[in-house]
Design a protein around this motif. Structure first.
Motif, PDB file in Angstrom:
ATOM      1  N   GLY A 131       0.814  -1.220   0.000  1.00  0.00           N
ATOM      2  CA  GLY A 131       0.000   0.000   0.000  1.00  0.00           C
ATOM      3  C   GLY A 131       0.838   1.256   0.000  1.00  0.00           C
ATOM      4  O   GLY A 131       0.481   2.250   0.637  1.00  0.00           O
ATOM      5  N   GLY A 132       1.937   1.226  -0.738  1.00  0.00           N
ATOM      6  CA  GLY A 132       2.863   2.356  -0.729  1.00  0.00           C
ATOM      7  C   GLY A 132       2.566   3.430  -1.749  1.00  0.00           C
ATOM      8  O   GLY A 132       3.386   4.320  -1.975  1.00  0.00           O
ATOM      9  N   GLY A 133       1.386   3.380  -2.366  1.00  0.00           N
ATOM     10  CA  GLY A 133       1.071   4.365  -3.394  1.00  0.00           C
ATOM     11  C   GLY A 133       0.533   5.670  -2.872  1.00  0.00           C
ATOM     12  O   GLY A 133       0.508   6.668  -3.590  1.00  0.00           O
ATOM     13  N   SER A 134       0.113   5.683  -1.611  1.00  0.00           N
ATOM     14  CA  SER A 134      -0.466   6.909  -1.061  1.00  0.00           C
ATOM     15  C   SER A 134      -0.287   6.933   0.446  1.00  0.00           C
ATOM     16  O   SER A 134       0.100   5.933   1.063  1.00  0.00           O
ATOM     17  CB  SER A 134      -1.962   7.002  -1.401  1.00  0.00           C
TER      18      SER A 134
ATOM     19  N   GLU B 287      -0.853   5.760  -9.146  1.00  0.00           N
ATOM     20  CA  GLU B 287      -0.038   6.084  -7.978  1.00  0.00           C
ATOM     21  C   GLU B 287       1.394   5.611  -8.170  1.00  0.00           C
ATOM     22  O   GLU B 287       2.348   6.311  -7.803  1.00  0.00           O
ATOM     23  CB  GLU B 287      -0.635   5.442  -6.730  1.00  0.00           C
ATOM     24  N   LEU B 288       1.548   4.425  -8.754  1.00  0.00           N
ATOM     25  CA  LEU B 288       2.889   3.900  -9.002  1.00  0.00           C
ATOM     26  C   LEU B 288       3.635   4.744 -10.031  1.00  0.00           C
ATOM     27  O   LEU B 288       4.833   5.012  -9.887  1.00  0.00           O
ATOM     28  CB  LEU B 288       2.802   2.445  -9.478  1.00  0.00           C
ATOM     29  N   ASP B 289       2.937   5.160 -11.070  1.00  0.00           N
ATOM     30  CA  ASP B 289       3.559   6.010 -12.090  1.00  0.00           C
ATOM     31  C   ASP B 289       4.018   7.331 -11.481  1.00  0.00           C
ATOM     32  O   ASP B 289       5.108   7.833 -11.799  1.00  0.00           O
ATOM     33  CB  ASP B 289       2.573   6.277 -13.234  1.00  0.00           C
ATOM     34  N   SER B 290       3.186   7.896 -10.616  1.00  0.00           N
ATOM     35  CA  SER B 290       3.535   9.149  -9.948  1.00  0.00           C
ATOM     36  C   SER B 290       4.772   8.975  -9.066  1.00  0.00           C
ATOM     37  O   SER B 290       5.678   9.822  -9.060  1.00  0.00           O
ATOM     38  CB  SER B 290       2.352   9.635  -9.110  1.00  0.00           C
ATOM     39  N   LEU B 291       4.803   7.879  -8.318  1.00  0.00           N
ATOM     40  CA  LEU B 291       5.967   7.597  -7.473  1.00  0.00           C
ATOM     41  C   LEU B 291       7.222   7.404  -8.313  1.00  0.00           C
ATOM     42  O   LEU B 291       8.298   7.919  -7.975  1.00  0.00           O
ATOM     43  CB  LEU B 291       5.712   6.329  -6.650  1.00  0.00           C
ATOM     44  N   GLN B 292       7.091   6.649  -9.390  1.00  0.00           N
ATOM     45  CA  GLN B 292       8.229   6.387 -10.266  1.00  0.00           C
ATOM     46  C   GLN B 292       8.823   7.695 -10.773  1.00  0.00           C
ATOM     47  O   GLN B 292      10.052   7.885 -10.767  1.00  0.00           O
ATOM     48  CB  GLN B 292       7.788   5.524 -11.445  1.00  0.00           C
TER      49      GLN B 292
END
Length: 277
Positions: free
Chosen positions: A19-22, A48-53
């Motif tokens: 749950g590390g996307g937000s 969310e993953l794309d934003s983190l990347q």
């Protein structure tokens, strides 16, 4: 632990954050990556993953994004397989994925409740087991941090299932910690209070357009920043703490000295007759 020591401690350490996307999970991913850790996260939302990347590109650590639904029957096996494909061996597990539902229990959609309990209880339980077993087999003296809640210390009307699931996480963590201690695996828990995250919104506590005196307005007075809570969780791993309670939440466990019926009635008075906005 000094800043230089922290960076050395985390450099190239392999950390799985569910749950590390937000919210708190995202903050933990960002902060650990900034200290040079190799961080994998499993979450449902590809955006969310794309934003983190994009945010983490060029940073000192490594990032392994995994898009998947952790509530499916074969999710944990699939997750471990995908980590193996990345040659990723978990040294630190942060069992962060979770959700909550606000409302009278009899009025909640039963499928939504089942999914929430699967995420809050079954995923935490199964992943801790699988990861710990691998640590033991590899001789790794690792860490498991389960994210519970101060709601796990008190019975909260209108959050009955959520509160119950976090009670489970607290008891599970204490028991598992003593089971795994002989193997050099440290198990602890982070118990946030009200934190501005997606769960905050999912439980109907969003402060947008809330009325004075509503649950939202009361919650906003005590809500913490996800970054602060994440730092508390990271420190708990570094210091091998059994229980980490951010900020003023340290006083909450003292409520266990009171009769639980009394605590529930008090909270019913706060929550029961108020709207979520």
């Amino acid at each position: 632990m000094k800043e230089a020591s922290k960076a050395m401690y985390w450099r190239e350490k392999q950390v799985l954050v569910t749950g590390g996307g937000s919210g708190i999970g995202r903050e933990m991913v960002v902060q650990l990556h900034a200290m040079g850790a190799k961080v994998a996260t499993a979450t449902l939302d590809q955006g969310e993953l794309d934003s983190l990347q994009a945010e983490l590109t060029g940073g000192p650590g490594e990032f392994v994004p995994i898009q998947m639904d952790l509530t499916t029957d074969d999710a944990i096996d699939t997750l471990m397989q995908r980590l193996d494909e990345q040659d990723f061996s978990v040294e630190v597990l942060v069992n962060n994925a979770g959700t909550g539902l606000l409302g009278n229990h009899t009025e909640l959609d039963t499928r939504s409740v089942r999914k929430a309990l699967t995420l809050n209880i079954q995923v935490v339980t199964e992943l801790a087991s699988v990861v710990a077993r691998r640590m033991i087999e590899a001789g790794v003296e690792g860490h498991i941090l389960n994210v519970a809640s101060i709601g796990g210390y008190v019975p909260v009307p209108k959050l009955a299932a959520y509160s119950g699931s976090k009670h489970y996480v607290i008891a599970f963590t204490h028991a598992l910690a003593d089971e795994l201690a002989p193997h050099g695996i440290h198990v602890g828990m982070l118990c946030p209070g009200i934190t501005r995250t997606k769960i905050y919104d999912a439980m109907g506590l969003s402060s947008d357009n809330h009325r004075r005196g509503s649950i939202s307005s009361i919650a906003d007075l005590f809500a913490m920043d996800a970054g602060q809570v994440a730092r508390c969780g990271i420190r708990a791993i570094e210091k091998r703490q059994r229980v980490a309670l951010p900020g003023f939440n340290k006083v909450i466990p003292a409520s266990s000295l009171l009769p639980q019926q009394l605590v529930s009635r008090i909270l019913q008075g706060v929550v029961g007759n108020r709207s979520s906005r």
